[in-house]
Each structure stands twice: as C-alpha cells, then as structure tokens.
Design an enzyme around this catalytic site. Sequence first.
Site, mmCIF file in Angstrom:
data_model
loop_
_atom_site.group_PDB
_atom_site.id
_atom_site.type_symbol
_atom_site.label_atom_id
_atom_site.label_comp_id
_atom_site.label_asym_id
_atom_site.label_seq_id
_atom_site.Cartn_x
_atom_site.Cartn_y
_atom_site.Cartn_z
ATOM 1 C CD GLU A 49 -2.891 -0.725 2.569
ATOM 2 O OE1 GLU A 49 -2.864 0.360 3.194
ATOM 3 O OE2 GLU A 49 -3.561 -1.704 2.946
ATOM 4 C CG ASP A 60 -3.705 7.439 8.953
ATOM 5 O OD1 ASP A 60 -3.969 7.990 7.868
ATOM 6 O OD2 ASP A 60 -3.500 6.221 9.087
ATOM 7 C CE1 TYR A 174 -7.736 -2.684 6.740
ATOM 8 C CE2 TYR A 174 -6.498 -1.867 4.852
ATOM 9 C CZ TYR A 174 -6.645 -2.041 6.226
ATOM 10 O OH TYR A 174 -5.671 -1.553 7.072
#
Length: 268
Positions: A49, A60, A174
């Site tokens: 990625e 994040d 995912y």
Amino acid sequence: MNLIDQTFSRLKEARETALIPFLTIGDPDVETSVEIIAQLEAAGADIVELGVPYSDPLADGPVIQRASQRALKHQVNIRSCMEAAVKARSAGVKLPFILFTYYNPVLQFGLDRFFDEVKKHDISGLIIPDLPVEESAELLRRAEAAEIHVIPLVAPTSKERIKSIVAGAKGFIYCVSSLGVTGERSSFYEGVEEFIGQVKEFTDTPVAIGFGISNREQAERFSRICDGVVVGSAIVRTIEESIPLLQNADTRQDGLLQIRKFVSQLKA
Ligand SMILES: O=P(O)(O)OC[C@@H](O)[C@@H](O)c1c[nH]c2ccccc12
C-alpha cells in the site's frame, strides 16, 4: 488479469497468507521510499500500500500522522506516489501496488486525469478510506473501466451494511480489526473472528485484515482466517526509527536492513 488477483491465486495455491505492508511515500523522502519498497518485497511482502501523505489524515493514529507531516515537508503528492511506483517497478519490484489516498487529493487531481495516471503508473488497486458512498458510483465506474480494483473497507460495526459493501468487490475486502484509528494494538475488537466469518459469508473475494497488527503472533492469529494481513503503523514506526541511519550514507544500508528484518519476521 489484475496483478492483485494473480497474487491471491498464487498464494491460495501455496496456502499462504498475503503480507500487505503500508508505508507513507516521501517519509523520509521519495527516493528512500522507493528503496524501502524493494526491501519490503525482499522481506516477503506480497502487495504494498503506497500511502499518499495528507494534511488531515482523520483515520490515522500518531505514527502515520507524523509520517505524513514528514512527507508533506517535501510537498509529496499523488503524482510523486505514482512516480515512486514506476521507479520501484523499473528497479525490478514485481509487487502489485495499491495507492492509498484520502478522497480530497483525488478530487483535487480530477477523476479523469487521476484514472489516466493511475493506469499509466502501473497501479493495480486503490484504498480510499473516506470515499463518500454517494460519490462512489462514479469513481467505481471509472475504476472498472481502467481495471483498477477499489478495495472496500468493512468495520465490525458495518453489520447489516456488510452485504452491500462487499457486493461486487474486487481485489480483496479490507476488514478493519478494531474501531478507531490506525495504530499498533495489544488487543482487537471483541469477536473480530466472528466479524471476519460474517464477511466471508457474503463474498468469495479474498479477505484481508488490518489495524493494529504489529507482531508475528498477531499476524499468525489472523493468517488462520484471512487471505491477507495489512501492517502499517508498526512498519512506519520502524521506518521512523531508522531515519537517522537512512540519512547517513555510511549507515543507510543498516537502516534498510533494519526495516527488512522487521518485516521478514512478520511474514515468517
Ligand atoms: O497502521 P495499522 O494499525 O497497521 O493499520 C494499517 C493501516 O496503516 C493502513 O492500511 C492505513 C493507513 N491509513 C489508513 C486509514 C484508514 C484505513 C487504513 C489505513
């Protein structure tokens, strides 16, 4: 056939789980990122990625936020990340590349130009964590036309939406192992195995898990029930800790080796 599909069918034959590292491109600089990608492949990574640094990485944790800040100091953008993919490919890296980006940089780039460039730069997949559902149809249509897989993210709280999210998904699904933001964890969402089981009921597309995986035992635990394991923050932290070595010509190889060793023990 898309490189991601080729990879998963090869791994299925070999009864292996894909190791999918994430790194922020441009951290500490683009040239080093290209060398790190080669190290990741040498360490046994199967797909990588390529993270486009962003000023507002809302999903994040601190490790990747810091990496984004370091990369943004060099004005690294989507184009630099695509160029890093081409440089890695010409350096002999065979891995499929997934471009990881928040939606805003794609919007700024312009959808038409974005897909032309993605195709030209040998990108096989996209992860856009904040892709608004109402805008996804247009983007998915263009991705389909460009044979680029848009990897959907499914969270344990997706519950009844799991079916619609994974319907028609290509590349892999995912599965996010925990709620909250990216970052190494010592424990995961209660019932994460059941969650993965539910997702697998709705799709034959390979299923990978990410968020919080930082060591070999965690990777082993999930490799029993998933086709792929994504590791980001733990690798980004290793890169961060290697920066002093990487930025000195005499110790650069030691820095690269330190990263490679960390990733090798995950794949083993
Ligand atoms: O960092 P972790 O906890 O190992 O999780 C993978 C993650 O880094 C990578 O897939 C990713 C980076 N930023 C994201 C934002 C949303 C979803 C996924 C991501």
